[in-house]
Design an enzyme around this catalytic site. Sequence first.
Site, PDB file in Angstrom:
ATOM      1  N   LYS A  94       9.683  -4.377 -48.829  1.00 30.87           N
ATOM      2  CA  LYS A  94       8.395  -4.439 -48.143  1.00 30.87           C
ATOM      3  C   LYS A  94       7.318  -4.172 -49.195  1.00 30.87           C
ATOM      4  CE  LYS A  94       6.954  -4.552 -43.698  1.00 30.87           C
ATOM      5  NZ  LYS A  94       7.478  -5.225 -42.525  1.00 30.87           N
ATOM      6  N   GLY A 194      -1.144  -1.840 -28.358  1.00 32.18           N
ATOM      7  CA  GLY A 194      -1.394  -2.733 -29.489  1.00 32.18           C
ATOM      8  C   GLY A 194      -1.177  -4.171 -29.061  1.00 32.18           C
ATOM      9  N   GLY A 196      -2.048  -7.067 -30.683  1.00 29.40           N
ATOM     10  CA  GLY A 196      -2.353  -7.969 -31.794  1.00 29.40           C
ATOM     11  C   GLY A 196      -1.484  -9.207 -31.711  1.00 29.40           C
ATOM     12  N   VAL A 198       1.732  -9.777 -32.140  1.00 22.72           N
ATOM     13  CA  VAL A 198       2.971  -9.680 -31.363  1.00 22.72           C
ATOM     14  C   VAL A 198       2.669  -9.238 -29.928  1.00 22.72           C
ATOM     15  CG1 VAL A 198       5.239  -8.588 -31.204  1.00 22.72           C
ATOM     16  CG2 VAL A 198       4.269  -9.104 -33.449  1.00 22.72           C
TER      17      VAL A 198
HETATM   18  P1  NAD Z   1      -1.501  -6.827 -35.607  1.00 27.65           P
HETATM   19  O1  NAD Z   1      -2.259  -6.184 -36.710  1.00 27.65           O
HETATM   20  O2  NAD Z   1      -1.759  -8.248 -35.279  1.00 27.65           O
HETATM   21  O3  NAD Z   1      -1.708  -5.988 -34.250  1.00 27.65           O
HETATM   22  C1  NAD Z   1      -1.707  -4.608 -34.212  1.00 27.65           C
HETATM   23  C2  NAD Z   1      -2.655  -4.209 -33.078  1.00 27.65           C
HETATM   24  O4  NAD Z   1      -2.528  -2.808 -32.872  1.00 27.65           O
HETATM   25  C3  NAD Z   1      -4.116  -4.490 -33.387  1.00 27.65           C
HETATM   26  O5  NAD Z   1      -4.722  -5.164 -32.304  1.00 27.65           O
HETATM   27  C4  NAD Z   1      -4.708  -3.091 -33.591  1.00 27.65           C
HETATM   28  O6  NAD Z   1      -6.071  -3.005 -33.205  1.00 27.65           O
HETATM   29  C5  NAD Z   1      -3.834  -2.267 -32.693  1.00 27.65           C
HETATM   30  N1  NAD Z   1      -3.791  -0.842 -33.007  1.00 27.65           N
HETATM   31  C6  NAD Z   1      -3.804  -0.234 -34.224  1.00 27.65           C
HETATM   32  N2  NAD Z   1      -3.758   1.105 -34.075  1.00 27.65           N
HETATM   33  C7  NAD Z   1      -3.689   1.340 -32.743  1.00 27.65           C
HETATM   34  C8  NAD Z   1      -3.601   2.508 -31.965  1.00 27.65           C
HETATM   35  N3  NAD Z   1      -3.585   3.720 -32.513  1.00 27.65           N
HETATM   36  N4  NAD Z   1      -3.544   2.388 -30.603  1.00 27.65           N
HETATM   37  C9  NAD Z   1      -3.567   1.173 -30.030  1.00 27.65           C
HETATM   38  N5  NAD Z   1      -3.652   0.021 -30.729  1.00 27.65           N
HETATM   39  C10 NAD Z   1      -3.718   0.106 -32.059  1.00 27.65           C
HETATM   40  O7  NAD Z   1       0.039  -6.571 -35.948  1.00 27.65           O
HETATM   41  P2  NAD Z   1       1.295  -7.354 -35.360  1.00 27.65           P
HETATM   42  O8  NAD Z   1       1.661  -8.435 -36.310  1.00 27.65           O
HETATM   43  O9  NAD Z   1       1.076  -7.660 -33.928  1.00 27.65           O
HETATM   44  O10 NAD Z   1       2.428  -6.234 -35.505  1.00 27.65           O
HETATM   45  C11 NAD Z   1       2.471  -5.134 -34.606  1.00 27.65           C
HETATM   46  C12 NAD Z   1       3.602  -4.195 -35.025  1.00 27.65           C
HETATM   47  O11 NAD Z   1       4.837  -4.897 -35.020  1.00 27.65           O
HETATM   48  C13 NAD Z   1       3.466  -3.633 -36.449  1.00 27.65           C
HETATM   49  O12 NAD Z   1       3.989  -2.326 -36.481  1.00 27.65           O
HETATM   50  C14 NAD Z   1       4.347  -4.549 -37.272  1.00 27.65           C
HETATM   51  O13 NAD Z   1       4.834  -3.909 -38.440  1.00 27.65           O
HETATM   52  C15 NAD Z   1       5.463  -4.812 -36.294  1.00 27.65           C
HETATM   53  N6  NAD Z   1       6.175  -6.056 -36.551  1.00 27.65           N
HETATM   54  C16 NAD Z   1       5.504  -7.240 -36.581  1.00 27.65           C
HETATM   55  C17 NAD Z   1       6.211  -8.409 -36.815  1.00 27.65           C
HETATM   56  C18 NAD Z   1       5.508  -9.743 -36.823  1.00 27.65           C
HETATM   57  O14 NAD Z   1       6.199 -10.774 -36.793  1.00 27.65           O
HETATM   58  N7  NAD Z   1       4.190  -9.788 -36.827  1.00 27.65           N
HETATM   59  C19 NAD Z   1       7.600  -8.378 -37.034  1.00 27.65           C
HETATM   60  C20 NAD Z   1       8.259  -7.150 -36.965  1.00 27.65           C
HETATM   61  C21 NAD Z   1       7.537  -5.991 -36.735  1.00 27.65           C
END
Ligand code: NAD
Length: 368
Positions: A94, A194, A196, A198
């Site tokens: 990572k 959250g 975002g 996902v």
């Molecule tokens: P993203 O940045 O698109 O979304 C994250 C969301 O969480 C944002 O909208 C942000 O405003 C919100 N957030 C941050 N802190 C917060 C809090 N304290 N309370 C509430 N909301 C909060 O990220 P993503 O790509 O959707 O990924 C989300 C999680 O899933 C991460 O931990 C990431 O590591 C994990 N993940 C993502 C993927 C992927 O394919 N994108 C794969 C495996 C794991």
Amino acid sequence: MVSEVLNTNELHKIDPVFGQLSFDNHEQIVFCNDKDSGLKAIIGIHNTVLGPALGGTRMWQYNNEWEALNDVLRLSRGMSFKAAITGLNLGGGKAVIIGDAKTQKTPELMKRFGAFVHSLSGKYITAEDVGMETSDMDLVREVTPYVTGISESKGGAGNPSPITAYGVFMGMKAAAKYKFGTDALEGKSVIVQGIGHVGETLVDHLTKEGAKVIITDINEERLEIVSSKYGAEIYRGNDIYSEAVDIYAPCALGATINDETVNKIQAKVIAGAANNQLANEKLHGQILQDKGIVYAPDFLINAGGIINVYAELEKYGKTEIMSKTENIYNTTLEILNNADVNKTSTHQAALNIAQGRIDARKKENSNR
Ligand code: NAD
């Protein structure tokens, strides 16, 4: 002796890398600095027994460098187990870039980062994580082939987030089947923390299935958008952990299950996308188990994204991506039952199986 003088909280300052709490026999840690672009990044390579270390790049405004280092150590370790439990021939790695993705991310910075990735000759392969877009990976692709998650128009498998969300949905259904006797989520209350990349797609799946979806995010604008698009309820309380919901889906950042929250959690099932949800995997995993809360291990159910980017390396198509991701349902049920039989936490059960696969391959390799 120095260790007698300092308390354990201070020891990591004497052994700043190998003495970090999150250090777990990582093979290599690379610190990247480029003054001109302002790049400050750390690449963590945890284990390459099963294959090259693949894992996304996170750009985040950390409070200090210790936080960034610990994050990359924890995240890269998680990737080793994620690939192993999913049956992929990949190691765990990572990267983190220290900075604000909204204001400090430039094409120059991404390309400089790509050059550092290239210098590792394929031992580490990157992809997107929090703070990254497919277009950022396209920029990295201009300087190195060791990148996945690039645009479909450029020969990539595209944004992995929708596949990750589908895998989380499958894992959640399996956990519901285990806890409630049915995997139908209709009428179940689910709080998604959250929304975002996902989280939003997960909300979409849940809404289509007829679940009662409650959303929370620190970004007010996203809350309004997602709420009006899917009819989800915005959480306006001040303690989501104490909410009596059926399912809690952590989809923001990690370590939300910690000393402060673990005993408040009222949800009966925890299944979400965030990496490293348990602040202390042994302690908090066991407390959840003792409380009868079914925890679907994060690195198992959020593997859809890595399945999607692995397709770029192995050249398999959408059908195989979807069937491998759907299989997260079966693996989750197996792990939950395995934890029950072996009287251990679900997280530990998944770790044991993943570690077993790595150990077996290591033995095979050394016998060659
Ligand atoms: P993203 O940045 O698109 O979304 C994250 C969301 O969480 C944002 O909208 C942000 O405003 C919100 N957030 C941050 N802190 C917060 C809090 N304290 N309370 C509430 N909301 C909060 O990220 P993503 O790509 O959707 O990924 C989300 C999680 O899933 C991460 O931990 C990431 O590591 C994990 N993940 C993502 C993927 C992927 O394919 N994108 C794969 C495996 C794991």
